[in-house]
Structures are given as structure tokens and as C-alpha cells.
Design an enzyme around this catalytic site. Structure first.
Site, PDB file in Angstrom:
ATOM      1  N   GLU A  10     -14.488 -22.017  11.011  1.00 56.14           N
ATOM      2  CA  GLU A  10     -15.719 -21.232  10.668  1.00 56.14           C
ATOM      3  C   GLU A  10     -14.796 -19.978  10.477  1.00 56.14           C
ATOM      4  O   GLU A  10     -13.824 -19.509  11.622  1.00 56.14           O
ATOM      5  CB  GLU A  10     -16.765 -21.328  11.779  1.00 56.14           C
ATOM      6  CG  GLU A  10     -17.380 -22.553  11.842  1.00 56.14           C
ATOM      7  CD  GLU A  10     -18.222 -22.861  10.335  1.00 56.14           C
ATOM      8  OE1 GLU A  10     -18.285 -22.190   9.513  1.00 56.14           O
ATOM      9  OE2 GLU A  10     -18.258 -24.393  10.196  1.00 56.14           O
ATOM     10  N   GLU A  53     -24.463 -12.431   7.069  1.00 54.06           N
ATOM     11  CA  GLU A  53     -24.608 -13.633   6.153  1.00 54.06           C
ATOM     12  C   GLU A  53     -23.874 -14.599   6.491  1.00 54.06           C
ATOM     13  O   GLU A  53     -24.172 -15.765   6.640  1.00 54.06           O
ATOM     14  CB  GLU A  53     -24.305 -13.178   4.774  1.00 54.06           C
ATOM     15  CG  GLU A  53     -22.779 -12.497   4.616  1.00 54.06           C
ATOM     16  CD  GLU A  53     -22.817 -11.049   4.646  1.00 54.06           C
ATOM     17  OE1 GLU A  53     -22.090 -10.329   3.959  1.00 54.06           O
ATOM     18  OE2 GLU A  53     -23.818 -10.481   5.357  1.00 54.06           O
ATOM     19  N   HIS A  58     -22.954 -19.964  10.539  1.00 55.81           N
ATOM     20  CA  HIS A  58     -22.433 -20.577  11.794  1.00 55.81           C
ATOM     21  C   HIS A  58     -23.169 -20.507  13.028  1.00 55.81           C
ATOM     22  O   HIS A  58     -22.879 -21.031  14.048  1.00 55.81           O
ATOM     23  CB  HIS A  58     -20.899 -20.668  11.577  1.00 55.81           C
ATOM     24  CG  HIS A  58     -20.577 -19.012  11.504  1.00 55.81           C
ATOM     25  ND1 HIS A  58     -20.893 -18.270  12.499  1.00 55.81           N
ATOM     26  CD2 HIS A  58     -19.609 -18.698  10.572  1.00 55.81           C
ATOM     27  CE1 HIS A  58     -20.177 -17.063  12.126  1.00 55.81           C
ATOM     28  NE2 HIS A  58     -19.651 -17.283  11.046  1.00 55.81           N
ATOM     29  N   HIS A 151     -23.554 -24.413  10.564  1.00 58.98           N
ATOM     30  CA  HIS A 151     -22.258 -24.938  10.222  1.00 58.98           C
ATOM     31  C   HIS A 151     -21.194 -25.027  11.764  1.00 58.98           C
ATOM     32  O   HIS A 151     -20.701 -24.001  11.852  1.00 58.98           O
ATOM     33  CB  HIS A 151     -21.587 -24.330   9.081  1.00 58.98           C
ATOM     34  CG  HIS A 151     -21.997 -24.508   8.099  1.00 58.98           C
ATOM     35  ND1 HIS A 151     -21.323 -25.296   6.789  1.00 58.98           N
ATOM     36  CD2 HIS A 151     -23.258 -24.854   7.533  1.00 58.98           C
ATOM     37  CE1 HIS A 151     -21.906 -25.496   5.889  1.00 58.98           C
ATOM     38  NE2 HIS A 151     -23.149 -25.193   6.236  1.00 58.98           N
ATOM     39  N   ASP A 156     -19.139 -30.769  12.756  1.00 59.31           N
ATOM     40  CA  ASP A 156     -18.623 -31.098  11.153  1.00 59.31           C
ATOM     41  C   ASP A 156     -17.645 -31.989  11.429  1.00 59.31           C
ATOM     42  O   ASP A 156     -17.403 -33.015  10.575  1.00 59.31           O
ATOM     43  CB  ASP A 156     -18.337 -29.836  10.529  1.00 59.31           C
ATOM     44  CG  ASP A 156     -19.471 -29.093  10.215  1.00 59.31           C
ATOM     45  OD1 ASP A 156     -20.708 -29.431  10.303  1.00 59.31           O
ATOM     46  OD2 ASP A 156     -19.384 -27.903   9.423  1.00 59.31           O
TER      47      ASP A 156
END
Length: 230
Positions: A10, A53, A58, A151, A156
Site C-alpha cells: 500500500e 484520497e 487503504h 485495501h 489482500d
């Protein structure tokens, strides 16, 4: 025995060339395509702000990452975990591009592209023209991704490990058979069932049935068993 690592990162944004940094790295170990239970996960101080954003994607903010180790500090442990084995990622070019910049900042050689396995490329070959995001692949293969509300790199890679196994041909026959049967309430667990003692029940024809059978045989012209008996 084959070993591979499923990896995800990330970041603070989309382009490391403009100063975006890695803030989370996660990887799980696969042995013969199956997770071994070993994983690597670390949060990183990106040494810069985290745009709103990116936080919406995440869930990490600058305040949450202050005091976490810098990338150069986590690099030795990451390299040890990755070893020299293939590194699997979804849209792997994105992750590798960020890692290249982070490795360069830390004075280390980047991971060779020859080790890169991109599940997005594999999915596009298998499902051309269809959505091939991680969420889409989880739905297609019936993998529960209900926990994926943001996320998170560790979640993931755990999902991607299951997707990768399916993309490579699916679960091996008999894999985790005992566990799945024990967990099932649909029927008995046959693996642990005790032997069943059965009493033989021979079927003996009656005299009338034997007579009828002999009469039937007389109607056949040179039956094979009669010829063989002679």
C-alpha cells in the site's frame, strides 16, 4: 518442493517518481502453491504526508504511521523472507515499480523482474474481456472477500494466494480432505468410521428355480459355457 511469495504493498499514491512512498508491505509464503502459514507484514513510516484520497483506499493516515520503522529499516527482514523465490502480485508492475524506488533509496539492488509473477496477466489470459480485479476474481472463484472493506495488504495477499491457486489449476484432489469432511455437517466423517461387521446372506435358489433355469438353457443353441465345459 516449490516456494513462492505472494506480495502486496500500500502506498501514499500512484507514482513513486513524483515522491509517493510505500507505507505497508505484506507477503505470504506458498509451498507447492499452498500457504504454509508463514507471513511477513509491516507498516512503514513513509516520511511524508498521506493524501486523503489514498487514506480513503487503504485507511492509513499520516498520524497512524508516525513512529513506524523507515523502509530502510525493514528491508533486511523483507529480503530474508523473500529469499530468491518467485514473487506473485496482482498488477505486479505497480508493486515492483514502488519497490524499485524504495530499494534504490536504501542502496539495495531491486528484485529481478525474472522473479515477477503477475496474476493480473494470468487472469487476462484465462478470462479475456472480463473484469479481473482481485474482487472480481474472488467472486468468480467463490472466495469469501466480505472482510475486504478497504485495501489492507495482509488481507489482500491472503485472498490473492487463494486466487493464484485457482489460476494455476485449482486445489489438488484430496487436499485438506480430512479437515473439510470433519467440518462438514452434511454427512458422516468416513475417514474415522469404524469397520462395519456384516453377516453374509447367501442367496440359494429353490428347486423350482433351478428347474426353470435348466429348461431355459435347453432352448439355447450351443451356449458358450456348455461348450467350454465339454
Amino acid at each position: 518442493m516449490s516456494r513462492a511469495l505472494v506480495l502486496d504493498t500500500e502506498t501514499t499514491g500512484l507514482d513513486p517518481a513524483t515522491g509517493d512512498r510505500v507505507l505497508e508491505v505484506a507477503a505470504v509464503e506458498l509451498i507447492n502453491l499452498v500457504p504454509s502459514g508463514r507471513h511477513y507484514h509491516v507498516l512503514i513510516d513513509p516520511e511524508r504526508d498521506v493524501p486523503e484520497e489514498a487514506s480513503r483506499i487503504h485507511g492509513f493516515t499520516r498520524e497512524m504511521l508516525i513512529g513506524k520503522p523507515k523502509f530502510a529499516e525493514i528491508l533486511p527482514g523483507l529480503l530474508e523472507f523473500l529469499g530468491d523465490d518467485p514473487v506473485v502480485a496482482h498488477n505486479a508492475v505497480f508493486d515492483f515499480n514502488f519497490l524499485d524506488h524504495e530499494f534504490k533509496r536504501a542502496g539495495a539492488q531491486p528484485i529481478p523482474r525474472s522473479r515477477m509473477v503477475d496474476t493480473l496477466v494470468l487472469a487476462k489470459k484465462r478470462f479475456p474481456g472480463l473484469p479481473n480485479s482481485l474482487d472480481a476474481l474472488c467472486r468468480r472463484y467463490g472466495i469469501d472477500n466480505s472482510m475486504r472493506t478497504s485495501h489492507n495488504a495482509l488481507l489482500d495477499v491472503q485472498l490473492l494466494a487463494q486466487v493464484y491457486l485457482e489460476l494455476m489449476g485449482g486445489k489438488q484432489p484430496g487436499l485438506e480432505l480430512a479437515t473439510s469432511r470433519a467440518a462438514s455437517s452434511a454427512g458422516p466423517v468416513l475417514l474415522d468410521a469404524a469397520p462395519v461387521n456384516r453377516t453374509p446372506r447367501p442367496i440359494m435358489p429353490t428347486a423350482e428355480e433351478l428347474e426353470a433355469h435348466a429348461a431355459f438353457l435347453k432352448k439355447l443353441k450351443e451356449p458358450l459355457w456348455t461348450v467350454a465345459a465339454e
